[in-house]
Write an enzyme that holds these catalytic residues in place. Sequence first.
Site, mmCIF file in Angstrom:
data_model
loop_
_atom_site.group_PDB
_atom_site.id
_atom_site.type_symbol
_atom_site.label_atom_id
_atom_site.label_comp_id
_atom_site.label_asym_id
_atom_site.label_seq_id
_atom_site.Cartn_x
_atom_site.Cartn_y
_atom_site.Cartn_z
ATOM 1 N N ASP A 1 3.410 8.038 -0.550
ATOM 2 C CA ASP A 1 2.965 7.997 0.849
ATOM 3 C C ASP A 1 1.495 8.380 0.934
ATOM 4 O OD1 ASP A 1 2.552 8.388 3.622
ATOM 5 O OD2 ASP A 1 4.620 9.015 3.909
ATOM 6 N N SER B 1 7.477 9.468 10.380
ATOM 7 C CA SER B 1 6.108 9.949 10.429
ATOM 8 C C SER B 1 5.957 11.016 11.526
ATOM 9 C CB SER B 1 5.147 8.771 10.607
ATOM 10 O OG SER B 1 3.822 9.164 10.375
ATOM 11 N N HIS C 1 4.060 4.719 2.839
ATOM 12 C CA HIS C 1 4.387 5.208 4.181
ATOM 13 C C HIS C 1 5.224 4.166 4.903
ATOM 14 C CE1 HIS C 1 3.802 8.026 7.431
ATOM 15 N NE2 HIS C 1 3.450 7.056 8.245
#
Length: 147
Positions: A97, A46, A129
């Site tokens: 995601d 991320s 995610h």
Amino acid sequence: FSLQDRSYNKMKAGVENAAKYIRDVISEISEKHKIPYNRIILLGFSQGGMLALHTGLTIEKEIAGIISFSGALVVSNLEELNIRSKPKTLLVHGVDDEVVPYDRSVAANEKLKEAGVDVQMHSIKGLSHSIDYNCIEIAKGFIKTLF
């Protein structure tokens, strides 16, 4: 760096400031432990993936590789990014995601290829995610190609 304000200028300033810190840490570790840069891999998820990409591409001494899970290029304008090195790069992103859209890695893949970076992209269907076993296996295979 914060993702509370996702405006371009805030994101760019955040990743650039954080990258300076990471470059300093890499330099200290390399010197203290006698680890050559070509034996270092930056990996992140991320925001960490965004930071790994930015740092690995803008560091002056080329590292072995970059692995970005669910990341993106914060600075997508190649001139503005100021690429100084082109380590082998792996992008892994879940198609589903909901936090960092999948198309951000698709765009990063295209930009990195345009810049002449040896980049691989893996799309994981059904993954949100997160990082799953498949992602780890892909990264493990990539790392084996680096050394």
